[in-house]
Design a protein around this motif. Structure first.
Motif, PDB file in Angstrom:
ATOM      1  N   ASN A  82       0.830  -1.199   0.079  1.00  0.00           N
ATOM      2  CA  ASN A  82      -0.026  -0.130   0.051  1.00  0.00           C
ATOM      3  C   ASN A  82       1.051   1.233  -0.047  1.00  0.00           C
ATOM      4  N   LYS A  83       2.033   1.083   0.735  1.00  0.00           N
ATOM      5  CA  LYS A  83       2.969   2.416   0.939  1.00  0.00           C
ATOM      6  C   LYS A  83       3.995   1.605   0.575  1.00  0.00           C
ATOM      7  N   LEU A  84       4.905   2.164  -0.558  1.00  0.00           N
ATOM      8  CA  LEU A  84       6.162   1.652  -0.885  1.00  0.00           C
ATOM      9  C   LEU A  84       7.539   1.573   0.232  1.00  0.00           C
ATOM     10  N   ALA A  85       7.114   2.723   1.080  1.00  0.00           N
ATOM     11  CA  ALA A  85       8.117   2.694   2.176  1.00  0.00           C
ATOM     12  C   ALA A  85       7.381   3.634   3.320  1.00  0.00           C
ATOM     13  N   THR A  86       7.587   2.849   4.598  1.00  0.00           N
ATOM     14  CA  THR A  86       7.353   4.018   5.784  1.00  0.00           C
ATOM     15  C   THR A  86       8.580   4.072   6.515  1.00  0.00           C
ATOM     16  N   ALA A 228      -3.633  -9.774  12.164  1.00  0.00           N
ATOM     17  CA  ALA A 228      -4.180 -10.163  10.967  1.00  0.00           C
ATOM     18  C   ALA A 228      -3.450  -9.163   9.910  1.00  0.00           C
ATOM     19  N   LEU A 229      -3.590  -9.673   8.453  1.00  0.00           N
ATOM     20  CA  LEU A 229      -2.939  -8.646   7.671  1.00  0.00           C
ATOM     21  C   LEU A 229      -3.955  -7.544   7.355  1.00  0.00           C
ATOM     22  N   SER A 230      -5.165  -7.661   7.632  1.00  0.00           N
ATOM     23  CA  SER A 230      -6.258  -6.789   7.283  1.00  0.00           C
ATOM     24  C   SER A 230      -6.298  -5.549   8.280  1.00  0.00           C
ATOM     25  N   GLN A 231      -5.836  -6.096   9.648  1.00  0.00           N
ATOM     26  CA  GLN A 231      -5.570  -4.934  10.465  1.00  0.00           C
ATOM     27  C   GLN A 231      -4.440  -3.742  10.289  1.00  0.00           C
ATOM     28  N   ARG A 232      -4.863  -2.719   9.975  1.00  0.00           N
ATOM     29  CA  ARG A 232      -3.740  -1.665   9.288  1.00  0.00           C
ATOM     30  C   ARG A 232      -3.564  -0.861  10.542  1.00  0.00           C
ATOM     31  N   ARG A 244       0.011   0.370  11.502  1.00  0.00           N
ATOM     32  CA  ARG A 244       0.859  -1.032  11.503  1.00  0.00           C
ATOM     33  C   ARG A 244       1.880  -0.842  10.836  1.00  0.00           C
ATOM     34  N   ASP A 245       2.460   0.065   9.750  1.00  0.00           N
ATOM     35  CA  ASP A 245       3.735   0.203   8.889  1.00  0.00           C
ATOM     36  C   ASP A 245       4.626   1.129   9.574  1.00  0.00           C
ATOM     37  N   TYR A 246       4.015   1.982  10.336  1.00  0.00           N
ATOM     38  CA  TYR A 246       4.944   3.001  11.178  1.00  0.00           C
ATOM     39  C   TYR A 246       5.315   2.318  12.427  1.00  0.00           C
ATOM     40  N   ASN A 247       4.431   1.463  13.200  1.00  0.00           N
ATOM     41  CA  ASN A 247       5.052   0.721  14.289  1.00  0.00           C
ATOM     42  C   ASN A 247       6.102  -0.294  13.858  1.00  0.00           C
ATOM     43  N   ALA A 248       5.876  -0.976  12.634  1.00  0.00           N
ATOM     44  CA  ALA A 248       6.832  -1.801  12.197  1.00  0.00           C
ATOM     45  C   ALA A 248       8.418  -1.119  11.866  1.00  0.00           C
ATOM     46  N   ASN A 268       7.186 -16.423  11.714  1.00  0.00           N
ATOM     47  CA  ASN A 268       7.604 -16.077  10.315  1.00  0.00           C
ATOM     48  C   ASN A 268       7.513 -14.378  10.410  1.00  0.00           C
ATOM     49  N   GLY A 269       7.079 -13.740  11.322  1.00  0.00           N
ATOM     50  CA  GLY A 269       7.056 -12.303  11.239  1.00  0.00           C
ATOM     51  C   GLY A 269       6.338 -11.518  10.402  1.00  0.00           C
ATOM     52  N   SER A 270       6.629 -10.651   9.491  1.00  0.00           N
ATOM     53  CA  SER A 270       5.963  -9.913   8.817  1.00  0.00           C
ATOM     54  C   SER A 270       6.156  -9.914   7.206  1.00  0.00           C
ATOM     55  N   ALA A 271       6.904 -11.149   6.707  1.00  0.00           N
ATOM     56  CA  ALA A 271       7.003 -11.152   5.412  1.00  0.00           C
ATOM     57  C   ALA A 271       6.064 -10.635   4.636  1.00  0.00           C
ATOM     58  N   LEU A 272       4.751 -11.262   4.769  1.00  0.00           N
ATOM     59  CA  LEU A 272       3.678 -10.800   4.174  1.00  0.00           C
ATOM     60  C   LEU A 272       2.722  -9.798   4.611  1.00  0.00           C
ATOM     61  N   ALA A 273       2.891  -9.648   5.895  1.00  0.00           N
ATOM     62  CA  ALA A 273       2.176  -8.614   6.519  1.00  0.00           C
ATOM     63  C   ALA A 273       2.501  -6.794   6.442  1.00  0.00           C
ATOM     64  N   THR A 274       3.677  -6.713   5.781  1.00  0.00           N
ATOM     65  CA  THR A 274       4.081  -5.367   5.399  1.00  0.00           C
ATOM     66  C   THR A 274       3.345  -4.882   4.277  1.00  0.00           C
TER      67      THR A 274
END
Length: 274
Positions: A82-86, A228-232, A244-248, A268-274
């Motif tokens: 959704n965002k290239l980079a946070t 979950a991946l849907s929780q942003r 979620r992305d800023y927290n990461a 397996n962390g956030s490989a697909l969750a980012t």
């Protein structure tokens, strides 16, 4: 036309340039769009074709001027769809992704539907095929330009940059996300950061693949394994509520080799969750 290569190599002893002109063996002097920007000994050049344009790439010995970072800070960078980079710090918090392939899908599909109705080797087929090639080249140029802007900003503004070791091949196996992941260019972003960090003497830290950056609270350090991946938005019992992305990205900024050892054994962390 048969099989032929769209690129060829010319050794340094045969390379000759004058301003905006370059001499090609057996072809003579050809005009370039611009003159060479860097001085130094030219080792060789490679001439290649992309779509309907020809490019010349020179291998030159140059002195890279090391620019001092405007900040000695450490920055965590969470790459995503959704965002290239946070970014965890800096004047720019989010980098939008242009999604060039997604924006061009309808036109690309229209061209390809028309192409299958053409007779191969006909003029109409060749013209339409070249249109498709130009469109693919435009998509690649937009993606590459955006990544260059991001990576150059990072190495010029931070002394240390921390990114995740994303399992891009594994992520591409997700049929729903594969096209979107390919449209971002995670591997190219890492490749550019690696050589630009070496140029400007920055430190590039690659966080362990199993480090759950998206599932850790950046305030108290607790882990939400059920995120979950849907929780942003990351919500924690301690009161932490962040994107979620800023927290990461904050967790990546605080990443250490010790934290990698703690989490390497399981999630397996956030490989697909980012």
């Amino acid at each position: 036309k048969g099989k032929c290569s769209d690129s060829f190599y010319v050794g340094g002893d045969q390379v000759n340039t004058q301003g905006r002109q370059v001499k090609i063996p057996n072809l003579g002097w050809l005009k370039m769009a611009e003159s060479i920007k860097y001085g130094g000994h030219i080792h060789s050049m490679t001439i290649s074709r992309r779509a309907d344009k020809w490019y010349v790439s020179f291998s030159i010995d140059v002195e890279v001027s090391m620019l001092p970072s405007e900040s000695q800070a450490r920055c965590g960078v969470d790459l995503g769809i959704n965002k290239l980079a946070t970014l965890s710090r800096g004047s720019i918090r989010y980098w939008e992704t242009p999604k060039p392939l997604q924006q061009s899908l309808r036109k690309l599909a229209r061209y390809q539907r028309r192409l299958v109705k053409k007779t191969k080797t006909s003029n109409g087929y060749n013209k339409l095929n070249m249109k498709i090639a130009r469109l693919h080249q435009r998509i690649a140029n937009i993606r590459r330009n955006t990544l260059h802007q991001l990576t150059t900003y990072l190495v010029k503004n931070f002394q240390e940059i921390v990114i995740e070791d994303l399992n891009v091949k594994g992520m591409m196996s997700n049929a729903k996300l594969a096209r979107h992941i390919a449209d971002v260019g995670f591997y190219e972003a890492r490749r550019q950061l690696e050589y630009k960090s070496a140029w400007f003497q920055r430190t590039l830290t690659i966080a362990n693949r199993w480090f759950p950056s998206s599932k850790l609270c950046s305030d108290c350090g607790s882990k939400n394994s059920d995120l979950a991946l849907s929780q942003r938005t990351y919500q924690c019992a301690c009161g932490n509520s962040k994107c979620r992305d800023y927290n990461a990205s904050i967790n990546l900024e605080n990443y250490t080799a010790r934290s990698a050892e703690i989490y390497a054994a399981g999630d397996n962390g956030s490989a697909l969750a980012t």
